[in-house]
Design a protein around this motif. Sequence first.
Motif, PDB file in Angstrom:
ATOM      1  N   ARG A   1       0.832  -1.207   0.000  1.00  0.00           N
ATOM      2  CA  ARG A   1       0.000   0.000   0.000  1.00  0.00           C
ATOM      3  C   ARG A   1       0.864   1.254   0.000  1.00  0.00           C
ATOM      4  N   GLU A   2       1.909   1.245   0.808  1.00  0.00           N
ATOM      5  CA  GLU A   2       2.799   2.407   0.875  1.00  0.00           C
ATOM      6  C   GLU A   2       3.510   2.633  -0.454  1.00  0.00           C
ATOM      7  N   LEU A   3       3.952   1.563  -1.092  1.00  0.00           N
ATOM      8  CA  LEU A   3       4.664   1.706  -2.356  1.00  0.00           C
ATOM      9  C   LEU A   3       3.746   2.220  -3.465  1.00  0.00           C
ATOM     10  N   ILE A   4       2.546   1.677  -3.532  1.00  0.00           N
ATOM     11  CA  ILE A   4       1.602   2.097  -4.581  1.00  0.00           C
ATOM     12  C   ILE A   4       1.243   3.573  -4.430  1.00  0.00           C
ATOM     13  N   GLU A   5       1.102   4.016  -3.210  1.00  0.00           N
ATOM     14  CA  GLU A   5       0.739   5.419  -2.964  1.00  0.00           C
ATOM     15  C   GLU A   5       1.874   6.372  -3.316  1.00  0.00           C
ATOM     16  N   ASN A   6       3.080   5.882  -3.403  1.00  0.00           N
ATOM     17  CA  ASN A   6       4.237   6.758  -3.653  1.00  0.00           C
ATOM     18  C   ASN A   6       4.953   6.439  -4.966  1.00  0.00           C
ATOM     19  N   ARG A   7       4.264   5.845  -5.908  1.00  0.00           N
ATOM     20  CA  ARG A   7       4.872   5.546  -7.198  1.00  0.00           C
ATOM     21  C   ARG A   7       5.096   6.819  -8.003  1.00  0.00           C
ATOM     22  N   GLU A   8       6.287   6.935  -8.601  1.00  0.00           N
ATOM     23  CA  GLU A   8       6.658   8.058  -9.434  1.00  0.00           C
ATOM     24  C   GLU A   8       7.416   7.528 -10.651  1.00  0.00           C
ATOM     25  N   PRO A   9       7.379   8.234 -11.794  1.00  0.00           N
ATOM     26  CA  PRO A   9       8.069   7.757 -13.005  1.00  0.00           C
ATOM     27  C   PRO A   9       9.549   7.465 -12.802  1.00  0.00           C
ATOM     28  N   ILE A  10      10.254   8.306 -12.053  1.00  0.00           N
ATOM     29  CA  ILE A  10      11.684   8.115 -11.874  1.00  0.00           C
ATOM     30  C   ILE A  10      11.976   6.829 -11.108  1.00  0.00           C
ATOM     31  N   TRP A  11      11.154   6.548 -10.076  1.00  0.00           N
ATOM     32  CA  TRP A  11      11.361   5.323  -9.302  1.00  0.00           C
ATOM     33  C   TRP A  11      10.993   4.095 -10.128  1.00  0.00           C
ATOM     34  N   GLN A  12       9.991   4.244 -10.965  1.00  0.00           N
ATOM     35  CA  GLN A  12       9.615   3.125 -11.826  1.00  0.00           C
ATOM     36  C   GLN A  12      10.726   2.810 -12.822  1.00  0.00           C
ATOM     37  N   PHE A  13      11.352   3.848 -13.361  1.00  0.00           N
ATOM     38  CA  PHE A  13      12.466   3.645 -14.291  1.00  0.00           C
ATOM     39  C   PHE A  13      13.615   2.903 -13.605  1.00  0.00           C
ATOM     40  N   LEU A  14      13.953   3.335 -12.396  1.00  0.00           N
ATOM     41  CA  LEU A  14      15.040   2.688 -11.668  1.00  0.00           C
ATOM     42  C   LEU A  14      14.684   1.241 -11.319  1.00  0.00           C
ATOM     43  N   ALA A  15      13.431   1.014 -10.941  1.00  0.00           N
ATOM     44  CA  ALA A  15      12.999  -0.343 -10.605  1.00  0.00           C
ATOM     45  C   ALA A  15      13.040  -1.253 -11.824  1.00  0.00           C
ATOM     46  N   LEU A  16      12.656  -0.727 -12.973  1.00  0.00           N
ATOM     47  CA  LEU A  16      12.691  -1.520 -14.204  1.00  0.00           C
ATOM     48  C   LEU A  16      14.133  -1.803 -14.627  1.00  0.00           C
ATOM     49  N   THR A  17      15.040  -0.883 -14.315  1.00  0.00           N
ATOM     50  CA  THR A  17      16.452  -1.123 -14.583  1.00  0.00           C
ATOM     51  C   THR A  17      16.969  -2.292 -13.750  1.00  0.00           C
ATOM     52  N   MET A  18      16.583  -2.328 -12.477  1.00  0.00           N
ATOM     53  CA  MET A  18      16.948  -3.444 -11.620  1.00  0.00           C
ATOM     54  C   MET A  18      16.301  -4.738 -12.107  1.00  0.00           C
ATOM     55  N   ASP A  19      15.086  -4.620 -12.632  1.00  0.00           N
ATOM     56  CA  ASP A  19      14.387  -5.777 -13.184  1.00  0.00           C
ATOM     57  C   ASP A  19      15.175  -6.366 -14.354  1.00  0.00           C
ATOM     58  N   PHE A  20      15.705  -5.511 -15.195  1.00  0.00           N
ATOM     59  CA  PHE A  20      16.505  -5.951 -16.342  1.00  0.00           C
ATOM     60  C   PHE A  20      17.812  -6.594 -15.891  1.00  0.00           C
ATOM     61  N   LEU A  21      18.486  -5.972 -14.924  1.00  0.00           N
ATOM     62  CA  LEU A  21      19.785  -6.470 -14.473  1.00  0.00           C
ATOM     63  C   LEU A  21      19.668  -7.783 -13.702  1.00  0.00           C
ATOM     64  N   GLY A  22      18.565  -7.960 -12.995  1.00  0.00           N
ATOM     65  CA  GLY A  22      18.450  -9.094 -12.095  1.00  0.00           C
ATOM     66  C   GLY A  22      17.712 -10.298 -12.617  1.00  0.00           C
ATOM     67  N   GLY A  23      17.271 -10.275 -13.875  1.00  0.00           N
ATOM     68  CA  GLY A  23      16.503 -11.403 -14.390  1.00  0.00           C
ATOM     69  C   GLY A  23      16.791 -11.676 -15.855  1.00  0.00           C
ATOM     70  N   GLY A  24      16.118 -12.687 -16.372  1.00  0.00           N
ATOM     71  CA  GLY A  24      16.238 -13.009 -17.786  1.00  0.00           C
ATOM     72  C   GLY A  24      17.630 -13.461 -18.186  1.00  0.00           C
ATOM     73  N   VAL A  25      17.974 -13.186 -19.433  1.00  0.00           N
ATOM     74  CA  VAL A  25      19.256 -13.614 -19.984  1.00  0.00           C
ATOM     75  C   VAL A  25      20.428 -12.953 -19.269  1.00  0.00           C
ATOM     76  N   VAL A  26      20.257 -11.704 -18.851  1.00  0.00           N
ATOM     77  CA  VAL A  26      21.347 -10.981 -18.195  1.00  0.00           C
ATOM     78  C   VAL A  26      21.789 -11.694 -16.923  1.00  0.00           C
ATOM     79  N   ALA A  27      20.821 -12.025 -16.057  1.00  0.00           N
ATOM     80  CA  ALA A  27      21.153 -12.633 -14.770  1.00  0.00           C
ATOM     81  C   ALA A  27      21.482 -14.112 -14.877  1.00  0.00           C
ATOM     82  N   SER A  28      20.836 -14.806 -15.825  1.00  0.00           N
ATOM     83  CA  SER A  28      21.020 -16.255 -15.909  1.00  0.00           C
ATOM     84  C   SER A  28      22.197 -16.672 -16.781  1.00  0.00           C
ATOM     85  N   LEU A  29      22.607 -15.823 -17.731  1.00  0.00           N
ATOM     86  CA  LEU A  29      23.685 -16.198 -18.644  1.00  0.00           C
ATOM     87  C   LEU A  29      24.828 -15.182 -18.683  1.00  0.00           C
TER      88      LEU A  29
END
Length: 223
Positions: free
Chosen positions: A55-83
């Motif tokens: 609830r706290e996170l949803i209430e405080n979502r902002e574009p800049i934080w979403q961009f940073l979170a998606l960057t971590m999503d890219f670095l920590g999963g998929g082909v990048v993280a597994s290979l």
Amino acid sequence: MLRPERAATPNARRVSRRWPLISGLAAVALACALGALIATRDHGLPLSIDAEWMRELIENREPIWQFLALTMDFLGGGVVASLVVPALVAVALLVARRPWAAAYYLVATVVTGGAVQLLKQFFGRARPENLLTNLDFGSFPSGHVANAATMAAVMAILLPRIWVVVAGTVYTALMMISRTYLGAHWLTDTLGALLLGIGVAIVTWAPLAARLDGERALARERR
């Protein structure tokens, strides 16, 4: 040629027979127990800490934080993280003439990935509804966080420096926050993944501790 374990310290030789193996198994067991608690309590509904954190996170979502979170999503999963990342780390360790370290890192990474998928299928926890990224089945535990925790723990073992510990801790913490910020996981999914990743890193380290310690000592002598 001197065998690495012969250059190890006495403490390193005792690791496989003492507390590290027990503590690593305990961390893995705690992760499984947390998953079991979540699955059986209130038909798998989120715990109060999960709901409040989300609830706290949803209430405080902002574009800049979403961009940073998606960057971590890219670095920590998929082909990048597994290979990509495992391959780069393994090659770097081989170049540094530390084949046992490279093997340890790869084994820990593979075991963590397998354990994550096994627990996802076993517990089958539903993900949060406010997703900001595409995901596969199963919310518990977080694969991104488990991978990050394993990598941080393994690198702290292989390169026992304060800056390595700090960097690994910060990276793992940011991964935990980013996964919940994106609505990909509940907070307890990331806590379970943290325990799992660290536990696997310790369990796979214990039988190799003497070889890894001796190999590091020999590498220092060659400099």
